[in-house]
Design an enzyme around this catalytic site. Structure first.
Site, mmCIF file in Angstrom:
data_model
loop_
_atom_site.group_PDB
_atom_site.id
_atom_site.type_symbol
_atom_site.label_atom_id
_atom_site.label_comp_id
_atom_site.label_asym_id
_atom_site.label_seq_id
_atom_site.Cartn_x
_atom_site.Cartn_y
_atom_site.Cartn_z
ATOM 1 N N SER A 266 0.887 -1.248 0.044
ATOM 2 C CA SER A 266 -0.080 0.005 0.037
ATOM 3 C C SER A 266 0.806 1.182 -0.223
ATOM 4 C CB SER A 266 -0.856 -0.009 1.081
ATOM 5 O OG SER A 266 -0.037 0.210 2.404
ATOM 6 N N LYS A 267 0.022 2.458 0.122
ATOM 7 C CA LYS A 267 0.920 3.660 -0.081
ATOM 8 C C LYS A 267 1.682 3.769 1.323
ATOM 9 C CE LYS A 267 0.669 8.556 -0.033
ATOM 10 N NZ LYS A 267 1.239 8.644 1.299
ATOM 11 N N ARG A 268 0.969 3.485 2.386
ATOM 12 C CA ARG A 268 1.530 3.610 3.545
ATOM 13 C C ARG A 268 2.770 2.882 3.684
ATOM 14 N NH1 ARG A 268 -0.777 1.737 8.412
ATOM 15 N NH2 ARG A 268 -3.051 2.224 7.557
#
Ligand code: GLU
Length: 508
Positions: A266-268
């Site tokens: 994910s982006k995180r």
């Protein structure tokens, strides 16, 4: 293989910035098309008005262009099967929904969103958390299977909102062969009656996607694994519309996972790992700037190489592949079934390899504007020399400047640790000796500087460690870097001498 033409499509929905997983899907489609002398189509799937993001289409276009994948047919280029934006094809879908109603493969449903929510809540209360509109529950809902013909007509005529749902058969085994996963078998009873056509007059993804793949003569559907659960429905739709013989080959690509394999990247995760998950920068509505591969300093060729290995491997030890080599080697047979773990170190390594291969002059052209901000007297030729010295130890072009600032201006700070460990009582004395020797040198080539330095060490019977790190520290401010002699020679006699003086003054 049949003689019909290979036609593949990348069909993103413009709901935000395209994730690198999407670019990987585009890449595998592109490679498959090029390898098989086929056609690579780009179709914008924008039927969901609620999730539509204006700038997303431009982002998709730019991402593909930067990565070197120009579609043969697209909204921007046109082609024989357009329009290529589903919002411009609105009128096309309704007749197919009607055809399914007429043949009894779909039905009208009048249940309001509130009624559906109530059903779900009631089911959850009686410990059935995953309520579905399916072959069982549809029998007690408001639809054209339970209402009389007249009643249905009356509701439609009075303008009551309705959706059209597929009527999933009961007790059926749906089988299809996936080019990546082999045979997939699903029981129809486990599937719900998905909405095909919405009350706003737009088709859902499922109907529009199947109709368009058919009309655009798509031969292979190559897409992410998240669409695998939809494939049985799509197979049924092909059948219900009378297109069984033209059902495309499906190939579902493995997910891109976090390095530890626990979940999708994910982006995180990207933020934590210090690696982008989007091809280009993207500014959110809250004006947050999300980093892209391009702006982070990745070469598009390296990005493509990274993506290619997320789910595919050549079956050899070769790691660096140009786009043409990928086209040459690519096959769906070599796409793996299991999730592809993202390897951050490897991603940096790829960029480093491409950086090393880039001619110094090209790098200099890329970086000249940045250097001018530090020192506007530097010309391309000079910068190219620095690039040659620095590129072996950098991952990104911009690091040549940020790590090699001292080539262009005198250091203003000196590495604390090197100073603490390598600066001894006699260091200023040694540096002064060297300074005198350098000042007298006629030849200040790297080789000559090295000779002067080494014969001094010999004469004094001291090791490199007593003079080298300190000399580097005064010349560059750093504890590490390219050859000390190359650096001194590049700086020239005058500047080398001046920096030794300055260093002694500041560090003693
Ligand atoms: N519009 C879908 C997406 O956003 C396309 C899925 C497919 O390729 O069928 O990924």
């Amino acid at each position: 293989m049949s003689n019909s033409k290979i036609r593949v499509r990348f069909a993103p929905s413009p709901t935000g910035p395209l994730h690198m997983g999407g670019v990987r899907t585009a890449l595998f489609n592109f490679l498959y098309a090029r390898k098989n002398k086929g056609v690579f189509v780009l179709r914008i799937e924008d039927t969901d008005q609620t999730r539509f993001v204006e700038r997303a289409e431009e982002y998709i276009k730019e991402s593909l262009e930067w990565s070197g994948m120009i579609p043969d047919e697209s909204p921007w280029k046109g082609g024989g099967y357009g329009p290529y934006r589903q919002s411009e094809r609105k009128e096309i879908y309704k007749p197919y929904a009607q055809q399914l109603i007429d043949s009894g493969r779909a039905y009208y449903a009048f249940d309001t969103p509130q009624e559906l929510d109530e059903m779900r809540e009631a089911a959850a209360k009686s410990k059935m958390p995953n309520w579905q509109y399916n072959h069982v529950t549809r029998q007690s809902m408001k639809n054209s299977l339970t209402l009389s013909k007249d009643e249905v007509q009356r509701r439609i005529d009075s303008g009551e909102p309705y959706v059209i749902r597929i009527k999933m058969e009961r007790n059926e085994e749906i089988r299809f062969h996936d080019a990546v996963r082999g045979w997939v078998v699903v029981q129809s009873n486990s599937l719900d009656d998905k909405v095909l056509f919405k009350s706003d007059g737009m088709p859902t993804y499922h109907l529009a996607n199947v109709v368009d793949d058919h009309l655009m003569k798509i031969s292979h559907v190559i897409r992410g694994e998240e669409w695998l659960p939809s494939a049985p429905l799509h197979i049924k739709l092909y059948e219900a519309l009378g297109w069984t013989d033209e059902t495309p080959v499906f190939a579902h690509l493995p997910l891109i996972l976090r390095p530890d394999g626990k979940g999708k990247l994910s982006k995180r995760d990207g933020d934590q790992l210090g690696i982008p998950v989007f091809p280009l920068n993207w500014t959110t509505d809250d004006l947050e700037e999300i980093r892209g591969y391009r702006e982070s300093g990745f070469f598009p060729e390296a990005f493509i190489n990274i993506l290619a290995f997320l789910g595919w491997n050549p079956g050899t030890t070769q790691e660096i592949f140009s786009m043409n080599e990928l086209i040459e080697s690519f096959s769906l047979e070599r796409v793996g079934k299991s999730g592809a773990k993202f390897d951050v170190k490897k991603a940096f390594w790829y960029n480093q390899q491409y950086l090393k291969e880039t001619p110094n002059e090209d790098l200099a052209k890329l970086l000249i504007d940045d250097v001018e901000k530090i020192n506007h007297d530097v010309d391309i030729e000079t910068l190219a020399i620095v690039c040659g010295m620095m590129k072996e130890r950098a991952v990104f072009p911009h690091e040549i400047i940020s790590e090699g600032k001292y080539f262009f201006i005198r250091p203003s700070e000196y590495d604390e640790k090197t100073h603490r460990k390598k600066w001894k009582e006699n260091t200023p004395e040694i540096l002064k000796d060297l300074k005198r020797l350098f000042a007298d040198a006629e030849d200040f080539s790297s080789k000559s500087v090295e000779e002067i330095f080494k014969s001094y060490l010999e004469e004094k019977a001291i090791g490199f460690g007593s003079a080298g790190p300190a000399l580097r520290l005064v010349l560059t401010g750093k504890g590490m870097g390219p050859s000390l002699f190359d650096i001194a020679s590049f700086l020239g006699k005058k500047e080398t001498v001046a920096r030794i003086d300055l260093g002694i003054e500041k560090l003693s």
